[in-house]
Every structure is written in structure tokens, then in C-alpha cells.
Enzyme design. Structure first.
Site, short mmCIF file in Angstrom:
data_model
loop_
_atom_site.label_atom_id
_atom_site.label_comp_id
_atom_site.label_asym_id
_atom_site.label_seq_id
_atom_site.Cartn_x
_atom_site.Cartn_y
_atom_site.Cartn_z
N ILE A 221 0.83 -1.20 0.00
CA ILE A 221 0.00 0.00 0.00
C ILE A 221 0.87 1.26 0.00
O ILE A 221 0.56 2.24 -0.68
CB ILE A 221 -0.97 -0.02 1.21
N ASN A 287 2.36 5.58 6.78
CA ASN A 287 1.86 4.29 6.31
C ASN A 287 2.56 3.10 6.95
O ASN A 287 2.00 2.01 7.03
CB ASN A 287 2.01 4.23 4.79
N TYR A 352 -2.54 -4.63 17.60
CA TYR A 352 -2.72 -3.91 16.34
C TYR A 352 -3.93 -2.98 16.41
O TYR A 352 -3.87 -1.81 16.03
CB TYR A 352 -2.88 -4.94 15.23
N THR A 387 -3.42 -7.56 -0.89
CA THR A 387 -1.97 -7.30 -0.85
C THR A 387 -1.25 -8.63 -0.63
O THR A 387 -1.90 -9.68 -0.46
CB THR A 387 -1.59 -6.38 0.33
#
Lengths: 446, 446
Positions: A221, A287, A352, A387
Site C-alpha cells: 500500500i 503508512n 494492532y 496485498t
């Protein structure tokens, strides 16, 4: 990164099978192609209250063929052309009986949508309204809007944009995103446009003359974000860990940018970064991120600490330092990569999800301070994106992630990149301290 | 209204099969039984910051066996008794590095949970915090909390309660709900406790001396609400349409209440209702609601109008009239039955979702005005509940609704009723203008 089921479902045989046995039928989504000029390639219909007139004033820059409320009878009679884009101003709905206007307007329209049609409802943020009846009615619009988004087929999308009373001038930039394929994988979302000093924007190269830093830019990404920012005219500065130097330099060479090798968790990361950006920076995209998934029972201190350090503490420290040092220029744009896991939580990702929820907090907490210099900070929350990472998920989990959304498929890295690139525009000052999901209206939520 | 799969999955054979082939394993949820005295029947562990001391000051009223932070090493060593309830004060976490305290505290605790354990994390509403670092850290707690809730097994639940600085006194009432089986089907939720004049409450009959009106009370969730309010000591007044008179009177006879036959959509409904309540009313539960599902393409004007009229416009008008006329007494409690469809939207329910979203707006819009007389208004949003209505859903849709939640099953009408009864308590003034989901942490969200 391919979802072969989409190819199957859109083949001749697949279409028949899918229809016969009730399988999901994800559409092929149109994406923005470099060099395209118009946000809308097809007919645009405007309806509802007075903001539709505002949109009409710049509609010729969005499309060749715009229709207004006076033309609606054509669609009611089933005679209107296929629609590629629709804007309905619901902001004048101030009591519950007027909600019927939504049904009246959209019913004939839905029957006439072209494939990959993009729709926007304009409203007022209920919490900004003094009149309780108007508050209630505007809150009801959200329930309508999220439901209708779930009923669309063929790649159709629908968003609800709250337009502050003095934010009319901010509409063009937002509609150029939400009515175009740039928002192909965004649906069922609610976002607020606030008043903001309008910046003159060259819509063909909206980031021309802007310097953009992207962390974690070597792959996935991050690389797609760098490409998209460069496509839109930005001078890109690509940052990643020293181990990724090879990929990073190859991408920089292709995009005509430069690289910074830096561990963003290093003690002196902030001072190193400031030193590496002597001319300042206009756009910062945080990112870089990692996952170390374990249920809490099995979570090691290292798994916890490393995820929090990379995903949350580093962006927090660097944003603070770039702002305090003046390295982030006036009218700067900071974009944080959050996640639907940060909104809804996720089993096995307490570290996360905490870090990604914290990034939403970072956008909320820093927004007012950045606004004092015309700058903004927002979060983008991707859902299931195709991805290398998701390609390695177990089959059943991957299929669930793909199909459990209104668009019935995963998004592409470009979809996330387009949202970042839009928020990074000088003309996107209307959005600050918010989170934009890029998730195909995933059913996952809080 | 039974979910036979739960019986199967908890049988000897079922348990083995479920484990072997990875089927969902929903737990049997404990519910509150009339006559029960203690919220927690088993061990309670308190940890974290200073609010834990506040909880310790009334812990002996919650349970016979409370443990504090000094006892934590027993669980770290794997020697602590099974825990039925846990409270962790995270409100003193003011930067991202301190988030590790969550992992440190909960990891040994999770291993020692009894079945149907109920946990609460106390925090601060990020948006109330001046310090950006604290804002970010507290926002991160939400991501942790929603994730951990998704990891719990055996009917365990976890909520995050924001405690305003002067709302400590409101904790007991909230914990009596969230640590007890009254909240069996509530998990992964975030709710704010505001300062409020504390009302002396008889915890064994918390609604004693209060008059409660329930609309749509003849059947289903409405009947369960009436029963639960009566169990808690309220004098119930049951309202339904004249056609439901027979069921309504039978229920009223059983509960020792009286009935009102009224079409809440009638032009003179408000004046009729006020006339029928000459002594005023303490608790109003707007439960009456209908569905008329169609995708928007096929939605008739009648389907749209009738759902909006019954579900939204009637509660709005009646609430306004009961308040303006003074029929709603000081310290009154209004509870609106919203829905997860009103939060997330739902395909085929654009009318219903609009009405249920509007009810959330009604709670938000009226809260400040009601607070001027010590009254509150809140919404309860049920997810999938086992009723006559859901029993008629197609099998696949019903199974999806049941299993796609952290608790892996539908709720019972009693679960909704318990949430309503809690918000209806004199001691629940800390909660106002909010929405509480009763959905087993359904994955559906906005």
C-alpha cells in the site's frame, strides 16, 4: 493479489451459475486511470435542496452531461438515460415527514443507474443543529443512506457528506473524489466538510509543487500511495527501513523521487527526519505498520511493544516533531493509515487494534492544533485490501474478508492510495480530525 | 424462539464434534433470575488506577469475594481462583507506552475466567481530554477493548465505560448491570457515565414506586420489558393497539398493571395519552415498532410512511408532549427501542433503518432538555434477538444473524428488557443521550 472469483463471476458461464445458485456477484470496479480528465464520464443528476444549485454551478467541470431536479420526471417515467453519478441535497430536510423525499427521489433513480455509479447525499451534521426535529431527521438520513448503499449493485456506491453552513465552497473537491472512480471502494460512509480557506487547485495535477513523505513506501500500500501522489504531481520522498533500501530506491528512480533510510522507532528518528527535510514537507503519510497477531493469552511483551512502537508511538512522535519544528509547512496534510480493526477490534489483534484506534485518536487530538496553521490530519481506515499480506491468509478467512462487504470483494492498494491522495490535496482543508474508511462498506463495525 | 444449535453444541457429543470440525461453539448464557441478590456470584478482581479503590469501597455489596491489585500475583502464578467478574481502571493511562499495562493485567486474568465472566474497563472519554497524548492513549484503549471482547469464550463479556471525573458515584449502578447476568448479551460496547445527582436506590427493587409505560407491550420484547420492569418493582401501564387488547389485558392481570388501548399514530394520541396518565409517569419505554421490508426500488409510499410514523414520528411527538405537559415527572426515564439496523443500515430496510437511526437522533436531541428536570432519554439497539419475528426468517439469514457475533448466538427478549430496566432506574442518571447495543457484539456496525 488477484481475486479470481471476480473474473469467474463476471464470465458468461459464471454469471449464469452465480445467478442460478445465489452466489455473491461482485462487480468489476472501475478505477481512475492516469490522464483521465473528468471525474464523471456519463450523466450526472442533481436533486433536492439548494446545495444542488451550488453543485450545478461547477457541474460542467465534473461532466459533460448534468441534469437537474426539473429533469427528474424523465427518470420517474423510466425514460432518463443511465446515470453515472447522483447528488441529492437532503440538508433541507428538517422534520421526519420530509424524509419521504429521499424515497421519492431515489426510487426512480436507482432503476436507472449505470454500472459503477457513484452517489452522494448532502446533509447537515445532526449534532450541529439547534432544532431537535431537524437533528432527528438528519440522523435518520444516515440510516437511510447506509441501507441504500447496501442495496446497490454493479459497483454502485453512496456516501453521506455533512456540509457545514459555510462549507459550500469545499464541495467541488469532495465530489471530484466521491463521484469518480477514485472512491471505487468507498461506500456507506459519513464524512463532514467544514469551512476552510479554499486553495486554488489545478485539478489535473492537484498535488503539483507539493513535497510528500511516505513511510513504509517500499512495498504494498505504501508503494501505491507513493505512485498515486507522484501521478498527481507531488515530489515524493520515500522512507523505509534500511533493509528495504533496494526496493525503495527502485521505486524512487521510477517516480523521480528520493529516499530516506530510517528506522522510525530509533531514538533520534525525529531529529534525523527533520535534518533530512531541510526545505520542509507539505504532505506526510504515516503508512509504515506491522502486525504481530496473537490472542492476548499468547501475546508476548515484544509482540505488544513492537506493534505499538511502529504503528502508533512513532507516528505520534514524528508528527509532533515535524509540527513543532515547523518542518511541516503551513497548509500541510498529515494522513495516518488506520484500519477497520482499529474501529471494530479484531480477534488476535489486540495490539494492532489498539495502535490503529490510537491513530484515530491522534487525528482527533492534533486536528485543532494543526488547523492553526491551515494544516489537517486525518486517518484512512482500509478494510480488506488485496496485498501480499492478505494473500497469505487462510482461504476461508480471506474469502470472508472479501465477501462480507457491500461490494463483495477486497479493495486494491490503489483504492487506499486514492483516498490518501485526496486528503493530501491543498483543496481538502474541509476534512480534519476525521477517519475515512476504504472498505467497500465492510459489515465489520463498532 | 429456541436456538437448538446451542443445545447441540453444549451436549457431550456436540462438544466433541464442534471441537473436531471447527463449528461455532456458542455458550449457554446465564441470565438474571428473579430473587437473586448479588450481581456477582463468584470472585471479583479489581485492578489498575484509583477508580479501582472507589469500586473496592462498595465491592462487598457486589460479591462475597473481592480481590485487589495486591492479589494479582496469584493469577500471574496461575494460582488464583476462577474469576466471575473483573474491573480494570485504565483511566490513568495517559501515554501510549502505558498501554502495556492492559496486556500485563489481562493476560493472566483471561486464563482464569470462569464461564459467563463479565469484565469492565474504566477509562476517560478521549474527547474530554485536554492532553493530546492522553487522548490518543484512551482512544487506543477502545481498540484493545473491542478486540479482547472478541477473544472471550464461554459467554464472557467486556465493556469500556468512560467515567467523567465527577461521576465516580455513578459506578455502582453501572457495574451492577455490566458485571451481572443482566448484561449477558451485551459485549464490546463503549458507554459514558456523566455526573448526576445520585438517587438513593433500593437495589433489590430498583424501580419500586415508579410508574412505567411500555408501548407495544402485548407481545415479544415489549411484554418482556413489562415483566422485567414489574419484577424490579415498577407499576406497569401497558399500551398497545386495540386489536391486541386480549393479550395485553392477560399480561396486565399477571403483572398487576393496567392497560391503555391506543393507536400511537392517531392524531389525538398525545392528548389521549396525557389524559390516561393523570398522575404522571416516571418511565416511558417506546417499544412499539413495525417492519415493512422492501428494497427501495420496490418500496411503496405506504410501507415507507407507516414505518416512519409508528417507529419514529409517534415516539417523537409523544415524548415531546409528555415532557411539555409535565406528565413525564422530574427524574423521568425515557428509553427508545432502536436497532443495530439503525446504526449499520440494512439491505431491504431503508425505511426501518431511517426510523431507528432517527430514534438515536431523538435521544441525542432531547437529552439536554430532559436533563434540566433530572430526566434522561436513551436508546437501546438490539441486534439479533430470538422472537416470533426472527423465527420466521429464512434459515440461512437466521443462522448468519445468530452466529455473526462474538457470543455466537441470538439474544433473548429478556436481554433487551434488562438493558431497558437498568436505564430506567433512578440511579441511572449518569447515562443520557446515548445508545446501548444489546447484540452479543454483532460484527455488524457502521
Amino acid at each position: 493479489m488477484s481475486d479470481r472469483y471476480i473474473d469467474f463471476a463476471n464470465s458468461d458461464l459464471g454469471r449464469r451459475l452465480v445467478g442460478a445458485i445465489g452466489l455473491p456477484s461482485p462487480a468489476r470496479l472501475e478505477r481512475w486511470q492516469a490522464g483521465r480528465l473528468r471525474p464523471v464520464e456519463g450523466a450526472l443528476l442533481l436533486g433536492g435542496g439548494g446545495l444542488a444549485n451550488k453543485v450545478a454551478s461547477f457541474a460542467s467541470r465534473l461532466t459533460d452531461t448534468a441534469y437537474g431536479a426539473a429533469d427528474l420526471p424523465s427518470w420517474t417515467a423510466g425514460l432518463g438515460p443511465k446515470l453515472k453519478a447522483v447528488v441529492f441535497d437532503a440538508s433541507e430536510i428538517v422534520d421526519g415527514t420530509q424524509l419521504a423525499r429521499l424515497r421519492e427521489f431515489f426510487q426512480p433513480v436507482i432503476k436507472s443507474l449505470d454500472h459503477n455509479a457513484h452517489m452522494v447525499i448532502l446533509g447537515r451534521n445532526p449534532r450541529d443543529l439547534e432544532d431537535p426535529e431537524a437533528h432527528i431527521a438528519q440522523r435518520a438520513v444516515e440510516g437511510f443512506s447506509r441501507s441504500l448503499a447496501k442495496e446497490l449493485r454493479n459497483g454502485g456506491t453512496l456516501q453521506l457528506l455533512y456540509v457545514a453552513p459555510d462549507a459550500d465552497e469545499q464541495l467541488e473537491g469532495a465530489l471530484r473524489f466521491f463521484l469518480s472512480p477514485k472512491s471505487a471502494f468507498v461506500s456507506g460512509q459519513v464524512l463532514s466538510l467544514q469551512a476552510s480557506a479554499r486553495q486554488v487547485t489545478d485539478w489535473t495535477r492537484p498535488l503539483a509543487g507539493r513535497k510528500a513523505l511516505v513511510t513504509g513506501a517500499a512495498r504494498g500500500i505504501g508503494a501505491s500511495i507513493a505512485e498515486t501522489l507522484a501521478r498527481d504531481g507531488a515530489e515524493v520522498i520515500l522512507l523505509d527501513v534500511p533493509q528495504a533500501r533496494h526496493d525503495l530506491q527502485a521505486l524512487a528512480a521510477r517516480l523521480g523521487g528520493r529516499t530516506i533510510d530510517l528506522d522510525i522507532c530509533a531514538d533520534d528518528a525525529a531529529s534525523q527526519l527533520i535534518a533530512a527535510l531541510p526545505e520542509g514537507i507539505d504532505i506526510v503519510v504515516h503508512n509504515a505498520g506491522i502486525t504481530r497477531d496473537k490472542t492476548l493469552v499468547n501475546m508476548t511483551p515484544d509482540y505488544w511493544d513492537s506493534v505499538l512502537a511502529v504503528n502508533l508511538l512513532a507516528p505520534q512522535r514524528l508528527t509532533q516533531a515535524l509540527f513543532d519544528s515547523g518542518t511541516l509547512r503551513d497548509d500541510g496534510r498529515v494522513v495516518l493509515l488506520s484500519s477497520t480493526s482499529g474501529i471494530a477490534g479484531n480477534r488476535g489483534q489486540s495490539n494492532y487494534a489498539a495502535s490503529k484506534a490510537g491513530l484515530i485518536g491522534l487525528a482527533e487530538a492534533f486536528a485543532a492544533r494543526l488547523a492553526t496553521r491551515g494544516a489537517t490530519i486525518n486517518a484512512v481506515a482500509p478494510g480488506f485490501i488485496e496485498t501480499g499480506m492478505t494473500a497469505q491468509m487462510p482461504f476461508a478467512l480471506r474469502e470472508a474478508g472479501r465477501r462480507m462487504s457491500s461490494l463483495g470483494q477486497g479493495g486494491q492498494p490503489q483504492d487506499v492510495a486514492e483516498a490518501v491522495a485526496w486528503l493530501a490535496q491543498p483543496g481538502s482543508g474541509a476534512v480534519n480530525g476525521q477517519v475515512l474508511r476504504v472498505c467497500g462498506q465492510s459489515i465489520l463495525g463498532a
